[in-house]
Design a protein around this motif. Structure first.
Motif, PDB file in Angstrom:
ATOM      1  N   UNK A 185      23.853  -3.561  71.647  1.00 39.00           N
ATOM      2  CA  UNK A 185      24.332  -4.814  72.246  1.00 39.00           C
ATOM      3  C   UNK A 185      25.294  -5.522  71.298  1.00 39.00           C
ATOM      4  N   UNK A 186      24.946  -5.502  69.979  1.00 35.88           N
ATOM      5  CA  UNK A 186      25.784  -6.149  68.975  1.00 35.88           C
ATOM      6  C   UNK A 186      27.173  -5.515  68.985  1.00 35.88           C
ATOM      7  N   UNK A 187      27.216  -4.158  69.015  1.00 35.07           N
ATOM      8  CA  UNK A 187      28.508  -3.452  69.023  1.00 35.07           C
ATOM      9  C   UNK A 187      29.312  -3.810  70.258  1.00 35.07           C
ATOM     10  N   UNK A 188      28.610  -3.918  71.420  1.00 35.14           N
ATOM     11  CA  UNK A 188      29.309  -4.275  72.669  1.00 35.14           C
ATOM     12  C   UNK A 188      29.918  -5.666  72.545  1.00 35.14           C
ATOM     13  N   UNK A 189      29.131  -6.619  71.955  1.00 34.60           N
ATOM     14  CA  UNK A 189      29.641  -7.999  71.799  1.00 34.60           C
ATOM     15  C   UNK A 189      30.837  -8.031  70.860  1.00 34.60           C
ATOM     16  N   UNK A 190      30.757  -7.212  69.751  1.00 36.55           N
ATOM     17  CA  UNK A 190      31.862  -7.177  68.793  1.00 36.55           C
ATOM     18  C   UNK A 190      33.135  -6.671  69.471  1.00 36.55           C
ATOM     19  N   UNK A 191      32.963  -5.683  70.357  1.00 37.75           N
ATOM     20  CA  UNK A 191      34.122  -5.119  71.057  1.00 37.75           C
ATOM     21  C   UNK A 191      34.764  -6.152  71.976  1.00 37.75           C
ATOM     22  N   UNK A 192      33.901  -7.021  72.587  1.00 38.10           N
ATOM     23  CA  UNK A 192      34.403  -8.027  73.534  1.00 38.10           C
ATOM     24  C   UNK A 192      35.183  -9.136  72.829  1.00 38.10           C
ATOM     25  N   UNK A 193      34.844  -9.391  71.531  1.00 42.89           N
ATOM     26  CA  UNK A 193      35.438 -10.572  70.879  1.00 42.89           C
ATOM     27  C   UNK A 193      36.803 -10.239  70.283  1.00 42.89           C
TER      28      UNK A 193
END
Ligand SMILES: Nc1nc2c(ncn2[C@@H]2O[C@H](COP(=O)(O)OP(=O)(O)OP(=O)(O)O)[C@@H](O)[C@H]2O)c(=O)[nH]1
Ligand SMILES: Nc1ncnc2c1ncn2[C@@H]1O[C@H](COP(=O)(O)OP(=O)(O)OP(=O)(O)O)[C@@H](O)[C@H]1O
Length: 212
Positions: A204-212
């Motif tokens: 989830x953290x990696x997904x959020x980092x990709x979104x930002x």
């Protein structure tokens, strides 16, 4: 007999039940919780298999709907044995269908070595002619039980139900091994779940980092 017309409401029931049970899994995922459901499959019984069953059990066509309980079939596969009972309890609480029968082949496995929990339900489908209630079978089992049952099913098909004694005996050993695998995994369930939660968080953290 027009099979397409006869089977249409069963197809609808399988599609609807798959969506509903997959929805239960999704709700656990949104809540970042361990899901007792690993995956859900479903099928309408193949016509050849319906015909075989009517012949084997001497079922007249007029009684097909009442006497063949698995024309609509759903399978819920779980990681751990106690997940099965969590799913059974969730199914018991639902009010979109009625439970007619429960068969616990886990505490009492079948002679073949088969283990699974079965629930027979009466499911209402909405058709253009109004509500139609039909039978459906929900099989709930672990990944290990599913591995065994899938292989045994293939062998039964290959040998037309007459599996040679030596293969049968190996299947019984494999069933014992699958049982022990389930037992061992249950003992380290909390370790596995912690590992999976860490993996999910990282993901989830990696997904959020990709979104930002
Ligand atoms: N692979 C495998 N599947 C089984 C076995 N026994 C039952 N099943 C599955 O469970 C379903 C329902 O089985 P039962 O609960 O025994 O149903 P039943 O009406 O008493 O008997 P069936 O004529 O087998 O349907 C079957 O249609 C199979 O999909 C088994 O020994 N091996
Ligand atoms: N409840 C179910 N949910 C999902 N798949 C199922 C279910 N029951 C059987 N299947 C699968 O559907 C396919 C066709 O099954 P079929 O109905 O011929 O088998 P069966 O249930 O073992 O048959 P029978 O009891 O009539 O001998 C197989 O791959 C079987 O594993």
């Amino acid at each position: 007999m027009n099979w397409e017309t006869f089977l249409a409401p069963y197809r609808q029931a399988v599609d609807e039940l798959k969506v509903k049970l997959k929805g239960m899994r999704a709700q656990y995922e949104y809540g970042a919780m361990h899901s007792p459901i690993e995956f859900v499959t479903g099928r309408v019984k193949p016509i050849t298999s319906i015909l075989d069953k009517t012949r084997k059990k001497d079922i007249p066509y007029a009684n097909l709907e009442d006497e063949i309980q698995d024309i609509a079939g759903i399978r819920v596969v779980c990681q751990f044995v106690d997940d099965i009972y969590t799913v059974v309890n969730m199914i018991r609480k639902r009010n979109d269908f009625d439970i007619l029968e429960e068969k616990d082949y886990i505490t009492k496995k079948k002679e073949s070595g088969y283990r699974s929990y079965h629930i027979i339900i009466e499911y209402p489908v909405e058709t253009i002619e109004g509500e139609k209630k039909l039978l459906a079978e929900i099989q709930i089992r672990t990944l290990a039980m599913n591995f065994w049952a899938t292989n045994e099913h293939s062998l039964n098909y290959k040998y037309s139900g007459q599996i040679p004694a030596e293969v049968k005996s190996r299947l019984k050993n494999a069933s014992e091994a699958a049982f022990r695998l389930d037992e061992e995994m249950s003992k380290i369930k909390s370790e596995i779940q912690e590992a999976q939660a860490i993996f999910r968080q990282k993901h989830d953290q990696n997904d959020n980092d990709d979104d930002s």
